[in-house]
Structure formats: C-alpha cells, structure tokens
Enzyme design. Structure first.
Site, PDB file in Angstrom:
ATOM      1  N   ILE A 152    -108.712  74.693  38.420  1.00 30.55           N
ATOM      2  CA  ILE A 152    -107.587  73.896  37.936  1.00 30.55           C
ATOM      3  C   ILE A 152    -106.999  73.073  39.066  1.00 30.55           C
ATOM      4  O   ILE A 152    -106.771  73.583  40.166  1.00 30.55           O
ATOM      5  CB  ILE A 152    -106.484  74.836  37.386  1.00 30.55           C
ATOM      6  CG1 ILE A 152    -107.079  75.798  36.354  1.00 30.55           C
ATOM      7  CG2 ILE A 152    -105.345  74.032  36.781  1.00 30.55           C
ATOM      8  CD1 ILE A 152    -106.229  77.016  36.107  1.00 30.55           C
ATOM      9  N   CYS A 153    -106.741  71.794  38.782  1.00 27.53           N
ATOM     10  CA  CYS A 153    -106.080  70.955  39.775  1.00 27.53           C
ATOM     11  C   CYS A 153    -104.590  70.937  39.451  1.00 27.53           C
ATOM     12  O   CYS A 153    -104.162  70.237  38.537  1.00 27.53           O
ATOM     13  CB  CYS A 153    -106.654  69.542  39.723  1.00 27.53           C
ATOM     14  SG  CYS A 153    -105.919  68.477  40.960  1.00 27.53           S
ATOM     15  N   LEU A 154    -103.836  71.732  40.162  1.00 27.57           N
ATOM     16  CA  LEU A 154    -102.408  71.845  39.897  1.00 27.57           C
ATOM     17  C   LEU A 154    -101.715  72.002  41.244  1.00 27.57           C
ATOM     18  O   LEU A 154    -102.065  72.894  42.023  1.00 27.57           O
ATOM     19  CB  LEU A 154    -102.164  73.070  39.003  1.00 27.57           C
ATOM     20  CG  LEU A 154    -100.753  73.277  38.474  1.00 27.57           C
ATOM     21  CD1 LEU A 154    -100.340  72.121  37.578  1.00 27.57           C
ATOM     22  CD2 LEU A 154    -100.658  74.574  37.691  1.00 27.57           C
ATOM     23  N   ASN A 200    -108.109  67.748  34.323  1.00 32.94           N
ATOM     24  CA  ASN A 200    -107.690  68.447  35.537  1.00 32.94           C
ATOM     25  C   ASN A 200    -108.331  69.820  35.682  1.00 32.94           C
ATOM     26  O   ASN A 200    -107.935  70.620  36.528  1.00 32.94           O
ATOM     27  CB  ASN A 200    -106.169  68.570  35.588  1.00 32.94           C
ATOM     28  CG  ASN A 200    -105.481  67.241  35.333  1.00 32.94           C
ATOM     29  OD1 ASN A 200    -104.927  67.023  34.269  1.00 32.94           O
ATOM     30  ND2 ASN A 200    -105.593  66.335  36.286  1.00 32.94           N
TER      31      ASN A 200
END
Lengths: 151, 485
Positions: A86-88, A79
């Site tokens: 960041i993939c959040l 991620n």
C-alpha cells in the site's frame, strides 16, 4: 520474544471491545504482533460489498516504527500494487508514534473511498484511472466481485 | 549586509563572523590588505584558488564559533542558533535580518516553533498517561517541545533511537501526528544520555548534515578521506586534497572540469554515457560478415545468416560457414575445455573460467535476443497474412499453420536457451558430451525452422511442417534424457 508492550495489549483490547465499523482486526493465536484484518469495501466506492483481507504486523520497535500492512485479497486500486503493498504516507515518512492500528486501518479504508492516481504504486492502474476513470471503476468493481465476494 | 552592519555597533566583529574568518585566517586577512597581490596571483594563474583542507575537529570548532556568535547576537540558546543556521545554509547574516524583522515567523519557518501556538498547559493532575506507551506516569517524567505535545521520557528516548538508527538526525521531529516541530540537538542529546553509541551516531549524522548544508564547506570525495575543504569563494575551482591528493571541483565535488562549468560538464557526461550505449549496441547487435566484412545487424531470430552483400551463408554464433552446421556434428554449441588447464597459471585459469562463462552466457543471451526478434517476425507475418487474406489469397484458416510453427519455434528456442546454464554447470564427461550432442542437434533444427518461418511464403508447407516435427522431437528427446524431475 520480549514481553508484549503495554501499548500493544491496550490497543488490542480496545480493538476487540470497541471495533471500528467495517473493520475487524484479530491477533493471531501464535503471534500477538500479527493481525488478521478484514476491511469491508466502503459504501459508494467500487469496492462496496467486498470483504478485503489484509495482514498487519507490528515490528519490534512499534510504535516508534510504522506497522507493516499488506492486502492479501487482490484489489484493483492505483495505490495498491500486485503484491498488495500500500502506498500511504502514514505507513512511511508520515508515521507518528501517536498513530495507532485503528487509525492506520481507518486511513486504508479512506484510501479505498478516495483513490489517489497522482501518487501511484500500481502504474498501469493509475494510468487507466486518470485517462478513463469509468473503465477503471468498472475493473475495480469486477475485481471486487471476483476476488472479494463469497469466499 | 551593509545595512545591517550600519545598525550594529560592532560591525567589524560581525563581518568577521559572517565570513567565518576569525578562525585561523589571520594570514589571509593580512594578505588581503594588499589587494594587488591577490589580483596578480589570479593573473599568473587563473586557477588560483584559496582554500584550506581541514580536519573534522577544525570544522567543528569553526561551526561552533558561528553558532556561539549567533547565539550571543540574538540572545537565543546555542541549540536554537544551530537549528536556525542549519535551515539558512549557515548564512548568519540572513538569519539576523530575518530574526530582527520577525522573530516569531523565523522560528516557525525554521520549524522551531509550531505554526499555531499551543494552548497553555495546565498541570492539574499529578499523573497522566503517555499517548505512545499508554502508561500512567508522574508528570515529572513528561517532556515536550515548543508545540507542547507531551510524551514520557522513555518514549522520547526510544523515538530518537529508532530515528537515529534510520540515519535521521537534524530532521527528527516531534512524535505527535502531523507535528512539524524539530527536536533540537540539546533535547535529543538529553534523552540519549545513557545511550553512548546512539549518541555518537547522532552526533556523527548531524555533523554530516551541517557540512553538507554549508556552501563554504565540501567533503573531500576521495575514498575513506575525512578531509573537509573550506573556502570563502563558492566557485568551480580546483581543489587538491592535502591528505589523499584527490583532485575535484570545489563547487560540485565531481572531477575537476575547467574550463567547462558544473552544469555543462554534467550534461556532457550524461550524453557521453548515452553515446557509449550506442557503441555497446553496435558491439552487442552487429557482427562483420566473415567473408566480405560488411557490418551486419541481426534483425531476425534465425542464426543462419545470409550476408545481404555477398550472399555468404554463415552462423551468427560462431561465424563459421553454415554448410558445416548442416552436418550431423553441429559444433557451434559445444564448449571445448582446455585439457591442460590444471597445469597452467592462476591467471590462465581465471581467463579460461571467464572464457567458459562467456561462451555459455553469449549463447544464452543470444537466444534470448532471438526470441524477442522472432516475436517481431511473428508480428510482421501476421500483417502479411492479413493482407493476403484481405486480397483473397486463401482464408485465415489456411495460414494458421504458420502461427503454429512460430509458437513452436518460440517453445523450442526457449528450451534451447535454458540448456546453456545447464551445460555450464555440468561436469565434463560422457554425459555432458551426450547432452551437448543433443543440444547441438536441437540448435541446428531450430535454426532450420527459424529460417523457414522467416521465408514462409516461399517455403513449402509440407517441408515446414516436417521441420516443425523434427525440431519438436529433438526438444522432447533432450528433455526426456536430461530433465530430472
């Protein structure tokens, strides 16, 4: 620049007085909206023993808009991409003004403990994480050793 | 709808509101009393379609009437009625059925109420801290939605401002973490009271959302056209905009496509786009032999072509005879400026500019393609060598020179590729002439090298190594003379 909002001052004070275990966030001397962050790799994760540097920036309309956070230390994680992005969800559409720097960093630490290859940002990493988890974890450990230790 | 109507005492009025026909449609209704006429019209013209091109103001009035009607019927606020209608694609009927069946569930699924009812709010203190700005305010300054998440007035205002600026309107939710409750229009507008431009933006965006969610309405796709088409029939029929005369399909909003339906035409257009890629491929990757005119696909990096059919040797780039390329004056890479261009018309100048750009671009692109093709050649070469080694024809080390040659070729061609943008931006003059002379030399030697590598097994090793040396010398000479670092 406009005066620092009380919200940012309060959050910074609390971060200093009651730091989150395993996370340090220090505002830059010249810009109180820019934080130098160090997150320790969580126990029982492939990132254990690593110290990961991040940068965190509070945009002009914070806390109405999410902070911008990026890994500076290279990390092998499905991620997190090559550029440290960041993939959040809480950094994007799930952001709520009631969230804080503290909660964001805790979520990032949790992401290190529980990678989510089904919602990937680094596709090649996510792919390997799905087809050969043990090799992916070996890579993550290797990267942690190489980039996140002893410097 | 029938069942519902039966339980209502004022069914006629309701039917009317369901179809939104109360407004301005009296003529239509009167006509429909004589069904025969309508059927006849369809018989004469199968594309016959009743629709109206309306202005934004007219649509707004139409929507407001629907909202008011629902609000009266369910005895809920206008703002809530609007949220309910928006989440049910403006189907008042469905809203009424659902609401009368289970009002609480309807409000929850429309994100008006939270899934779990909030605990009772007890205002013990006179002051409290807003969790967003962490500032102590009097309780009077706090506002909340049905979820009871309390935030101060200023924070709500700022939240709405940021959301609207991101283009979000009907989907703005409460500020609390993971709270799904939507902020209804009146709540938002109240907090944007003193922010005129944001307020207007918000109203503009909500209107767009409402029209898009309404199946009986369609924005005219014409450029800068504000017309909205209304029809009770949601069909793939032809609409001609009153204002801009754009013709489109009412259902999908794309170019009108009878007799094909919306899904099929979409599939067809996608396929055509794919096939045109084939046409593009042919024009980009094949050329006709200048002698026998057979179509040739370039499958190697070398630009020295030999026609499979007639064995004619020619240059892929300029289609000239290869013999002339062997000579010292390699003309193919040189772009000839038209000296009279200053006296010609603007059109001619533009054409000339485009021609010039294309000359360089084509060569740039061609070498980039050659690089890729030579990579494949290298792969094949590796396989062939492997075979030879395995069958005892020499050892690995004996064949390494071929890989060295291939790597060198890639290096040279890469440089050559990047000489074209350089030349494009160079001013005409002796220096450019010198540059293009060297470029031509490099080009010629690289093609020789490529030719020899592709025919590695029949080429003498000494010959090939000699060619490698020449190509590399040309490359370094050019870089020495022109690389300005």
């Amino acid at each position: 620049m406009a005066a620092l909002p009380r919200r940012i001052i309060k959050e910074t004070q609390r971060l200093m007085q009651e730091p989150v275990p395993g996370i340090s966030a220090v505002p830059d001397d010249s810009n109180a909206r820019y934080f130098h962050v160090i997150v320790t790799g969580p126990e029982d994760s492939p990132f254990e023993g690593g110290l990961f540097k991040l940068e965190l920036f509070l945009p002009e309309d914070y806390p109405m808009s999410a902070p911008k956070v990026r890994f500076i230390t290279k990390i092998y994680h499905p991620n997190i991409d090559r550029l440290g992005r960041i993939c959040l969800d809480i950094l994007k559409d799930k952001w709520s003004p009631a969230l804080q720097i503290r909660t964001v960093l805790l979520s990032i630490q949790a992401l290190l403990s529980a990678p989510n290859p089904d919602d990937p940002l680094a596709n090649d990493v996510a792919e390997l994480w799905k087809v050969n988890e043990s090799e992916a974890i070996r890579n993550a450990k290797e990267w942690t050793r190489r980039y996140a230790m002893d410097n | 709808m029938e069942e519902m109507a039966a339980s209502q005492e004022n069914d006629s009025e309701m039917d009317c509101s369901d179809n939104e026909d109360c407004y301005d449609y009296n003529d239509y209704y009167n006509d429909e009393d004589s069904d025969v006429e309508h059927i006849d019209l369809l018989k004469i013209d199968p594309e016959y379609f009743e629709y109206k091109c309306l202005s934004e103001e007219e649509i707004e009035r139409l929507l407001n009437e629907t909202v008011e009607d629902l609000s009266n019927r369910l005895r809920i606020s206008l703002s809530l009625a609007k949220v309910l209608l928006h989440s049910h694609y403006w189907n008042s009927n469905e809203v009424i059925v659902k609401y009368e069946e289970n009002p609480q569930q309807t409000l929850i699924s429309s994100r008006i109420d939270p899934p779990v009812p909030p605990r009772n709010i007890i205002f013990t203190p006179t002051h409290m801290t807003c969790p967003v700005c962490v500032t102590l305010h009097h309780v009077d300054r706090f506002f909340y939605l049905s979820c009871a998440h309390m935030f101060c007035k200023d924070c709500w205002t700022m939240h709405f401002e940021v959301q609207v600026n991101q283009g979000i309107s009907t989907a703005i939710s409460c500020m609390a973490r993971d709270c799904v409750v939507l902020a209804p229009e009146d709540f938002v507008l109240k907090h944007l009271q003193h922010k005129t431009s944001i307020r207007e933006k918000y109203q503009h965006f909500t209107f767009q959302d409402y029209v898009k969610s309404h199946p009986e309405l369609r924005f005219c796709p014409g450029p800068n056209c504000s017309v909205i088409v209304h029809s009770n029939e949601i069909k793939a029929k032809r609409v001609v905009c009153d204002q801009c005369k754009t013709i489109f399909c009412f259902r999908c909003g794309c170019d009108y496509h009878a007799p094909t339906d919306c899904q099929v035409i979409k599939k067809w257009l996608t396929k055509c786009a794919d096939d045109s890629e084939t046409a593009n491929y042919i024009s980009a990757h094949t050329k006709d032999c200048p002698k026998c005119h057979i179509c040739i696909e370039k499958n190697g990096g070398c630009n020295h072509m030999q026609c499979y059919n007639c064995k004619h040797d020619f240059c892929w780039m300029c289609l000239g005879d290869w013999k002339s390329h062997g000579s010292e004056y390699y003309e193919c890479s040189r772009y000839r400026e038209n000296p009279n261009i200053a006296h010609e018309s603007v059109h001619a100048q533009a054409r000339e500019a485009l021609k010039k750009y294309l000359h360089y671009y084509e060569r740039w692109e061609n070498h980039s393609k050659s690089l890729k093709l030579e990579e494949q050649t290298l792969g094949k070469l590796r396989a062939r060598i492997n075979e030879k080694v395995m069958s005892g024809l020499g050892t690995w080390i004996d064949w390494q020179y071929l890989f060295t040659a291939a790597n060198l070729l890639a290096k040279c061609r890469y440089t050559l590729q990047y000489t074209y943008p350089f030349a494009y931006y160079m001013d005409a003059g002796p220096r450019k002439e010198l540059f293009e002379y060297q470029q031509a030399q490099l080009e010629a030697e690289i093609e020789n090298l490529s030719w020899k590598i592709e025919r590695a097994e029949t080429t003498d090793r000494g010959d090939l190594e000699n060619q490698m040396d020449i190509a590399e010398k040309r490359r370094t000479t050019l870089l020495k003379d022109f690389l300005d670092v």
